[in-house]
Design a protein around this motif. Structure first.
Motif, PDB file in Angstrom:
ATOM      1  N   LEU A   1     -47.407  67.582  66.665  1.00  0.00           N
ATOM      2  CA  LEU A   1     -48.396  67.453  67.693  1.00  0.00           C
ATOM      3  C   LEU A   1     -48.387  66.335  68.624  1.00  0.00           C
ATOM      4  O   LEU A   1     -47.231  65.342  68.578  1.00  0.00           O
ATOM      5  CB  LEU A   1     -49.953  66.883  66.884  1.00  0.00           C
ATOM      6  N   THR A   2     -48.777  66.409  69.852  1.00  0.00           N
ATOM      7  CA  THR A   2     -48.924  65.044  70.781  1.00  0.00           C
ATOM      8  C   THR A   2     -49.663  64.097  70.293  1.00  0.00           C
ATOM      9  O   THR A   2     -50.495  63.978  69.468  1.00  0.00           O
ATOM     10  CB  THR A   2     -49.320  65.720  72.090  1.00  0.00           C
ATOM     11  N   ALA A   3     -49.484  62.866  71.117  1.00  0.00           N
ATOM     12  CA  ALA A   3     -50.100  61.543  70.651  1.00  0.00           C
ATOM     13  C   ALA A   3     -51.728  61.776  70.675  1.00  0.00           C
ATOM     14  O   ALA A   3     -52.271  61.270  69.819  1.00  0.00           O
ATOM     15  CB  ALA A   3     -49.537  60.578  71.692  1.00  0.00           C
ATOM     16  N   ARG A   4     -51.922  62.545  71.615  1.00  0.00           N
ATOM     17  CA  ARG A   4     -53.700  62.565  71.928  1.00  0.00           C
ATOM     18  C   ARG A   4     -54.073  63.533  70.772  1.00  0.00           C
ATOM     19  O   ARG A   4     -55.176  63.616  70.298  1.00  0.00           O
ATOM     20  CB  ARG A   4     -53.858  63.243  73.104  1.00  0.00           C
ATOM     21  N   GLU A   5     -53.235  64.530  70.517  1.00  0.00           N
ATOM     22  CA  GLU A   5     -53.829  65.445  69.490  1.00  0.00           C
ATOM     23  C   GLU A   5     -53.967  64.817  68.117  1.00  0.00           C
ATOM     24  O   GLU A   5     -54.815  65.078  67.381  1.00  0.00           O
ATOM     25  CB  GLU A   5     -53.025  66.786  69.151  1.00  0.00           C
ATOM     26  N   ARG A   6     -52.859  64.041  67.938  1.00  0.00           N
ATOM     27  CA  ARG A   6     -52.943  63.187  66.523  1.00  0.00           C
ATOM     28  C   ARG A   6     -53.920  62.369  66.419  1.00  0.00           C
ATOM     29  O   ARG A   6     -55.025  62.095  65.514  1.00  0.00           O
ATOM     30  CB  ARG A   6     -51.745  62.261  66.362  1.00  0.00           C
ATOM     31  N   ILE A   7     -54.458  61.473  67.635  1.00  0.00           N
ATOM     32  CA  ILE A   7     -55.559  60.712  67.517  1.00  0.00           C
ATOM     33  C   ILE A   7     -56.923  61.411  67.315  1.00  0.00           C
ATOM     34  O   ILE A   7     -57.756  61.003  66.912  1.00  0.00           O
ATOM     35  CB  ILE A   7     -55.657  59.757  68.961  1.00  0.00           C
ATOM     36  N   GLY A   8     -57.112  62.741  67.960  1.00  0.00           N
ATOM     37  CA  GLY A   8     -58.097  63.559  68.025  1.00  0.00           C
ATOM     38  C   GLY A   8     -58.283  63.835  66.485  1.00  0.00           C
ATOM     39  O   GLY A   8     -59.584  64.147  65.917  1.00  0.00           O
ATOM     40  N   LEU A   9     -57.310  64.228  65.916  1.00  0.00           N
ATOM     41  CA  LEU A   9     -57.487  64.134  64.292  1.00  0.00           C
ATOM     42  C   LEU A   9     -57.752  63.348  63.494  1.00  0.00           C
ATOM     43  O   LEU A   9     -58.554  63.414  62.428  1.00  0.00           O
ATOM     44  CB  LEU A   9     -56.069  64.995  63.822  1.00  0.00           C
ATOM     45  N   LEU A  10     -57.401  62.114  63.597  1.00  0.00           N
ATOM     46  CA  LEU A  10     -57.574  60.746  62.977  1.00  0.00           C
ATOM     47  C   LEU A  10     -58.904  60.332  63.142  1.00  0.00           C
ATOM     48  O   LEU A  10     -59.636  59.960  62.310  1.00  0.00           O
ATOM     49  CB  LEU A  10     -56.392  59.593  63.566  1.00  0.00           C
ATOM     50  N   LEU A  11     -59.389  60.131  64.227  1.00  0.00           N
ATOM     51  CA  LEU A  11     -60.893  59.503  64.704  1.00  0.00           C
ATOM     52  C   LEU A  11     -61.774  60.677  64.698  1.00  0.00           C
ATOM     53  O   LEU A  11     -61.579  61.745  64.964  1.00  0.00           O
ATOM     54  CB  LEU A  11     -60.680  58.818  65.980  1.00  0.00           C
TER      55      LEU A  11
ATOM     56  N   TYR B   1     -52.674  53.028  67.771  1.00  0.00           N
ATOM     57  CA  TYR B   1     -51.859  53.258  68.678  1.00  0.00           C
ATOM     58  C   TYR B   1     -50.854  54.436  68.596  1.00  0.00           C
ATOM     59  O   TYR B   1     -50.645  54.450  67.345  1.00  0.00           O
ATOM     60  CB  TYR B   1     -50.845  52.058  69.194  1.00  0.00           C
ATOM     61  N   ALA B   2     -50.238  55.081  69.498  1.00  0.00           N
ATOM     62  CA  ALA B   2     -49.796  56.309  69.276  1.00  0.00           C
ATOM     63  C   ALA B   2     -48.602  56.564  70.106  1.00  0.00           C
ATOM     64  O   ALA B   2     -48.754  56.690  71.144  1.00  0.00           O
ATOM     65  CB  ALA B   2     -50.488  57.681  69.105  1.00  0.00           C
ATOM     66  N   HIS B   3     -47.435  56.574  69.470  1.00  0.00           N
ATOM     67  CA  HIS B   3     -46.308  56.805  70.665  1.00  0.00           C
ATOM     68  C   HIS B   3     -46.093  58.134  70.977  1.00  0.00           C
ATOM     69  O   HIS B   3     -46.456  59.063  70.241  1.00  0.00           O
ATOM     70  CB  HIS B   3     -44.933  56.649  69.624  1.00  0.00           C
ATOM     71  N   ASP B   4     -45.850  58.363  72.515  1.00  0.00           N
ATOM     72  CA  ASP B   4     -45.774  59.809  73.079  1.00  0.00           C
ATOM     73  C   ASP B   4     -44.517  60.015  73.048  1.00  0.00           C
ATOM     74  O   ASP B   4     -43.651  59.488  73.993  1.00  0.00           O
ATOM     75  CB  ASP B   4     -46.585  59.796  74.125  1.00  0.00           C
TER      76      ASP B   4
END
Length: 530
Positions: A49-59, A105-108
């Motif tokens: 997944l992309t960085a923002r997709e991952r953040i969306g699943l986490l938060l 923080y998420a690496h892209d």
């Protein structure tokens, strides 16, 4: 390297506030879309997944607050001056998980392969500083190619700043590293400094030197997964605490872990009301645990019977399987359970098991999580390999961790508790607040047969019927020194309890110890046997 689409920038010195605001919104939209559909498709093609997709699943949905989305590197030369994408390959900010603040923080990987340069590192430094100042957990979503070669020493210095902050935050706020791509070289040390490491099979790897370097130096041929994949680190090296088949399942488990942890070392773990009665009888335990000390059983079934709703999170499930470390709740309160596992190596302690349990005990003590220790241990694993590998030093790590722990500590002896392993597994003598035992318990220096062989060696050797004398002396040792009430008579066990009362006794013990306060000696820090 993936071709990047350069987002538009606001450069006009003229125009109304409305115009400039509209231009800003346009730029932000392009930043949020990232480097383009082609780069995103390439990321998805790898199963990532992309960085923002991952953040969306986490938060929690809609809770993410990003900072420094417009940050760009200032490096010149080596082709970087023509490619200055916003975010510089890392997305930083905060949001909530189950309503509680979490920094992330998420690496892209789509931007410079997620590699770390000066601006990239400074964004991470800032979010780490904010997490520590706010007293909230920090989650890193790692998918980067290491130091950005084009930026030289400034990239390396950026890693140093991350490591220093990892160390400063250790034991103060929970730090969780989620490996979602490659992590090589010095970049692997930041996850190693955090409290938990999650990995995803096939897509994430960690190693200091890659397969090509290994082959060039040692002649060994191995692939990336074989060298540093999720299963290797989860079952062989012990670097990873958890391994998952996909990112979604991994991030969901991170959310669950966060629900069991306090925000920081000044808070208690979150209490959750339960419909599972604290005094629920545990009749099943008499069937789950055989009275015969030589018969194996699965300690996980015992834990499931004791904790709320049979639900727990096992840490390091696939590494050092002869000891279990789990987070669970008892009567709504989070507890850390350290337990012998008779199903693996008869539950003996060895080098890996000692280190695994010591690390877990330290984690629980740092974050105010009470400890429950379930003991069925025949001793330390004998052998030349263990002795030469430093079993004394590694076993001392577990001893040191328990002796240093100030959280409420409850010990329960189910069957065997022999030798030094009994002492190390949070006995009363090293500071357990309360110790209980089942009627099947045997606490002794060693098993009766071995003890009789040592103590009555000459008498047995001189006897006309050595086997009869050996059997008689073995029974005498059992009756005198190993009967279930011997330790209780001497105050080393607080009570011998009916197994069916196990949950209610542990729940009552944890409740009365809830307000425990203990101080360590005034010192800079101890010197554990690292």
């Amino acid at each position: 390297m993936t071709t990047l689409e350069e987002p538009a920038t606001v450069t006009a010195a003229t125009g109304s506030t409305r115009d400039r605001t509209a231009a800003l919104h346009t730029m932000r939209e392009r930043v949020l879309r990232g480097p383009g559909e082609q780069a995103t498709a390439a990321q998805h093609a790898k199963g990532k997944l992309t960085a923002r997709e991952r953040i969306g699943l986490l938060l929690d949905e809609g809770s993410f607050q990003e900072i420094e989305p417009l940050r760009r590197h200032r490096a010149t030369g080596f082709g970087l001056e023509a490619r200055r994408p916003h975010t510089d390959g890392v997305v930083t900010g905060w949001g909530t998980v189950h309503g509680r603040t979490v920094f992330v923080y998420a690496h892209d990987f789509r931007i410079f392969g997620g590699s770390l340069g000066e601006a990239h590192a400074q964004k991470i430094h800032k979010i780490m500083d904010l997490a520590l100042a706010a007293g909230a957990p920090l989650v890193s979503l790692n998918d980067g190619a290491g130091a950005r070669i084009q930026e030289g020493v400034t990239a390396l210095a950026g890693y140093g700043g991350i490591f220093r902050r990892n160390a400063a935050a250790s034991g103060v706020i929970p730090q969780i590293s989620v490996m979602l791509g490659p992590c090589a070289g010095g970049a692997a040390y930041s996850p190693a400094l955090t409290d938990f490491v999650f990995m995803v099979r096939e897509t994430s790897q960690m190693f200091l030197t890659g397969p090509d370097v290994v082959q060039a130096v040692t002649g060994e041929t191995i692939g990336q997964d074989g060298l540093g994949g999720a299963d290797v680190h989860a079952s062989v090296s012990g670097v990873a605490h958890f391994a998952f088949d996909d990112e979604r399942g991994c991030l969901e488990e991170v959310r669950y872990l966060l629900s069991l942890l306090p925000q920081n070392n000044r808070e208690a773990p979150p209490y959750r009301p339960t419909d599972d009665p604290a005094d629920r009888p545990n009749e099943a335990l008499t069937e789950l645990v055989p009275a015969d000390g030589n018969r194996p059983y699965d300690m996980r079934a015992v834990i499931a019977e004791i904790v709320d709703d049979g639900e727990f999170l096992e840490v390091h499930e696939h590494w050092a399987a002869n000891v279990l470390c789990v987070l669970a709740r008892v009567d709504g309160r989070v507890v850390g359970v350290v337990a012998s596992q008779p199903q693996s190596l008869a539950g003996v302690l060895d080098i890996d098991a000692s280190e695994k349990a010591a690390r877990f005990v330290q984690l629980c003590d740092a974050f105010n999580i009470p400890l429950v220790t379930l003991v069925d241990v025949p001793g330390f694993l004998p052998g030349v390999g263990q002795e030469h590998g430093g079993i004394i030093r590694h076993g001392a790590k577990l001893l040191y961790a328990y002796c240093n722990a100030t959280v409420p500590r409850v010990q329960l002896i189910l069957r065997k508790a022999y030798g030094g392993a009994y002492i190390v597994m949070d006995s009363r003598s090293v500071g357990a607040d309360l110790s209980y035992a089942w009627p099947t318990n045997e606490i002794a220096v060693m098993g009766a047969a071995g003890a009789a062989e040592v103590v009555f060696r000459r008498e047995i050797a001189a006897a006309a019927d050595p086997e009869a004398v050996r059997a008689e002396r073995t029974r005498a040792y059992e009756n005198e020194l190993m009967h279930p009430y011997h330790a209780a008579e001497r105050g080393l066990v607080d009570d011998v309890i009916d197994p069916a009362r196990t949950r209610s006794v542990i729940a009552a013990a944890l409740a009365v110890l809830q307000s425990k306060h203990a101080d360590l000696p005034d010192r800079k820090h101890g010197n554990p046997p690292l």
